[in-house]
Design a protein around this motif. Sequence first.
Motif, PDB file in Angstrom:
ATOM      1  N   HIS A 270     117.934 -25.972  50.767  1.00  0.00           N
ATOM      2  CA  HIS A 270     116.575 -26.346  50.407  1.00  0.00           C
ATOM      3  C   HIS A 270     116.590 -27.326  49.228  1.00  0.00           C
ATOM      4  O   HIS A 270     115.893 -28.348  49.244  1.00  0.00           O
ATOM      5  N   PHE A 271     117.395 -27.026  48.219  1.00  0.00           N
ATOM      6  CA  PHE A 271     117.466 -27.914  47.058  1.00  0.00           C
ATOM      7  C   PHE A 271     118.093 -29.251  47.447  1.00  0.00           C
ATOM      8  O   PHE A 271     117.691 -30.312  46.950  1.00  0.00           O
ATOM      9  N   GLN A 272     119.058 -29.203  48.351  1.00  0.00           N
ATOM     10  CA  GLN A 272     119.719 -30.427  48.775  1.00  0.00           C
ATOM     11  C   GLN A 272     118.742 -31.394  49.424  1.00  0.00           C
ATOM     12  O   GLN A 272     118.921 -32.613  49.372  1.00  0.00           O
ATOM     13  N   HIS A 273     117.690 -30.850  49.995  1.00  0.00           N
ATOM     14  CA  HIS A 273     116.656 -31.689  50.599  1.00  0.00           C
ATOM     15  C   HIS A 273     116.035 -32.585  49.526  1.00  0.00           C
ATOM     16  O   HIS A 273     115.784 -33.774  49.760  1.00  0.00           O
ATOM     17  N   SER A 274     115.788 -32.023  48.351  1.00  0.00           N
ATOM     18  CA  SER A 274     115.264 -32.809  47.235  1.00  0.00           C
ATOM     19  C   SER A 274     116.278 -33.856  46.799  1.00  0.00           C
ATOM     20  O   SER A 274     115.927 -35.013  46.530  1.00  0.00           O
ATOM     21  N   VAL A 275     117.544 -33.436  46.722  1.00  0.00           N
ATOM     22  CA  VAL A 275     118.599 -34.354  46.290  1.00  0.00           C
ATOM     23  C   VAL A 275     118.665 -35.566  47.208  1.00  0.00           C
ATOM     24  O   VAL A 275     118.735 -36.720  46.754  1.00  0.00           O
ATOM     25  N   GLU A 276     118.616 -35.319  48.511  1.00  0.00           N
ATOM     26  CA  GLU A 276     118.711 -36.413  49.474  1.00  0.00           C
ATOM     27  C   GLU A 276     117.520 -37.360  49.370  1.00  0.00           C
ATOM     28  O   GLU A 276     117.673 -38.585  49.476  1.00  0.00           O
ATOM     29  N   ARG A 277     116.340 -36.789  49.146  1.00  0.00           N
ATOM     30  CA  ARG A 277     115.148 -37.633  49.025  1.00  0.00           C
ATOM     31  C   ARG A 277     115.185 -38.469  47.749  1.00  0.00           C
ATOM     32  O   ARG A 277     114.754 -39.619  47.736  1.00  0.00           O
ATOM     33  N   VAL A 278     115.678 -37.880  46.670  1.00  0.00           N
ATOM     34  CA  VAL A 278     115.794 -38.642  45.425  1.00  0.00           C
ATOM     35  C   VAL A 278     116.811 -39.767  45.599  1.00  0.00           C
ATOM     36  O   VAL A 278     116.583 -40.905  45.167  1.00  0.00           O
ATOM     37  N   THR A 279     117.915 -39.461  46.245  1.00  0.00           N
ATOM     38  CA  THR A 279     118.934 -40.484  46.494  1.00  0.00           C
ATOM     39  C   THR A 279     118.338 -41.647  47.276  1.00  0.00           C
ATOM     40  O   THR A 279     118.542 -42.830  46.928  1.00  0.00           O
ATOM     41  N   LYS A 280     117.612 -41.330  48.312  1.00  0.00           N
ATOM     42  CA  LYS A 280     117.003 -42.360  49.151  1.00  0.00           C
ATOM     43  C   LYS A 280     116.037 -43.218  48.342  1.00  0.00           C
ATOM     44  O   LYS A 280     116.003 -44.445  48.481  1.00  0.00           O
ATOM     45  N   ARG A 281     115.278 -42.547  47.464  1.00  0.00           N
ATOM     46  CA  ARG A 281     114.308 -43.303  46.651  1.00  0.00           C
ATOM     47  C   ARG A 281     115.009 -44.171  45.615  1.00  0.00           C
ATOM     48  O   ARG A 281     114.624 -45.336  45.391  1.00  0.00           O
ATOM     49  N   LEU A 282     116.051 -43.653  44.970  1.00  0.00           N
ATOM     50  CA  LEU A 282     116.754 -44.425  43.940  1.00  0.00           C
ATOM     51  C   LEU A 282     117.451 -45.646  44.534  1.00  0.00           C
ATOM     52  O   LEU A 282     117.584 -46.678  43.877  1.00  0.00           O
ATOM     53  N   GLU A 283     117.884 -45.527  45.779  1.00  0.00           N
ATOM     54  CA  GLU A 283     118.547 -46.657  46.425  1.00  0.00           C
ATOM     55  C   GLU A 283     117.597 -47.835  46.616  1.00  0.00           C
ATOM     56  O   GLU A 283     118.030 -48.984  46.689  1.00  0.00           O
ATOM     57  N   LYS A 284     116.303 -47.545  46.675  1.00  0.00           N
ATOM     58  CA  LYS A 284     115.313 -48.619  46.821  1.00  0.00           C
ATOM     59  C   LYS A 284     115.147 -49.400  45.524  1.00  0.00           C
ATOM     60  O   LYS A 284     114.717 -50.556  45.537  1.00  0.00           O
ATOM     61  N   GLY A 285     115.442 -48.741  44.384  1.00  0.00           N
ATOM     62  CA  GLY A 285     115.251 -49.394  43.099  1.00  0.00           C
ATOM     63  C   GLY A 285     113.774 -49.534  42.753  1.00  0.00           C
ATOM     64  O   GLY A 285     112.920 -48.785  43.238  1.00  0.00           O
TER      65      GLY A 285
END
Length: 517
Positions: A270-285
């Motif tokens: 469940h927490f990893q779901h947040s991690v993946e979404r943050v990663t995706k957002r940070l990659e956008k800059g």
Amino acid sequence: MSTPMDGTVGLARLVQNASILRIATSVIVILLIRFFVRGFYRAYLSPLAHLPGPKISAATRIPSILASWKGEYHLYVGRLHEEYGDVVRITPDEVSFIDPQSWKDTQGRAASKTKGVKGSMPDKYWYRYGTSVNGSPSLINARNEQEHARMRRIFNPAFSERALKQQEPLFMNYVNQLVQILQEGIKEDPNRKFNLVKLYNFTTFDVMGDLTFGESLHMLDSGKYDPWVTNIFGSLRIGTKIGAMMHYPILWRLFKMLIPEKMMKKRYAHFQHSVERVTKRLEKGRESEGTDLWDLVLDQQEGKGLTRGEMDSNSSLFMIAGTETTATLVSGLTYLLIKNPDKYAKLKEEVRTAFQEQDMHMEAVAALPYLNACIKEALRVYPPVPNALPRQAAPDGSTVAGTYVPPGTIISVPHLAMYKSEKNFRRAREFIPERWLGDEEFKDDAKHALQPFHIGSRDCLGKNMAYHEMRLIMAKVVYNFDYEICPESDKWISQPTYTLWQKHPLMVKVRAANASQ
């Protein structure tokens, strides 16, 4: 055919069993003696013995735990305050206060001038369970004041009035989608029933998903809960019960030994779901199209920003603190308005005559006095967080509302019990928005008792955002629709609590506003 040897073996077994029984009996007797002796000390001899409250609650934590497990902790605390007054000992080591001064003495700046309060922190058990999955602190569980202040400075710009104005199109997009879903639903079937709890949750989670991750959860689109959100709701109930066990170290260690591996893996997934979404957002800059939370946070980096772990833990926090509470309040306010048709009529008159719908924006809605009064009154009657977030007395003790509390004591200031007290509010159990508009009947109300977002350095960072979102949702739906409650939801507000309210479906029938005139 038996032999003398068989008899000897049988006798030995009897002796052995008798010895085991005597040992077991002795252990039970010793434990019972310890239980009663310790209970007697707590109730009659401890430093808290002079404080009011039932002796059974002073002697043992069992009444409190039973209330928590049944989802009735808010009722338990409320009953004790009704019987014993503003200061009540609710467990062997916890004291509850509903004097409005308690806010300043435990959380406000004035606390630094009060004996022992400076530096008091939330109860260690609450913090122990509140630790993020990745071990990184968040705004809600950072024990170190400097650490908390650093993170707060970074997030402040993202929740400022300027930022909220920039984010207004995002809010309006999802609130308009909510209105559209209701409009299309009644066109298809004028007698259709809507579960407003579900629709309000879809709206607030889609908003916060976009703000926190740069991407909606698309629940308004699909008409279904995202599995990740469903897990959040389930974890609140389980978490409350696990928290009760943490008061008993042996039981807690045994539970951790026996806890199913599947449950732990589910928590990490469940927490990893947040991690993946943050990663995706940070990659956008840095986004050029609009301004979400990370646009403003990334501007704060340059060596003084958040660690990646702090980004993940705070993102997970925002998806709970910035969603479920807002949806709870608008659900409760909708119910209270329907059940008080005279108040509902006043609000409809104000909203529908103040402006045309196309002129509805954050500043215009914020200027509606009766809408603001309704929101305040709903926060009082049905606070999204009904119980206390406990704190702990400082090493040299704390003085709260004139009462000295010994070192290490847990200090609680429960929202619902304080707001429903007749000492603080006249006709406290009624929904009366006029009390916030200068009505003479309520001139003696302790209005400063209402602190749903807390006060001081740890007050809710997103309170301005919450107010804007609540006002926009309510203004839009009140402008466009009339609600009629369905019989199955007539007693909707009678709900259990497991940290937050466990809301039942709020089933209503909807009519277009112009069809009702």
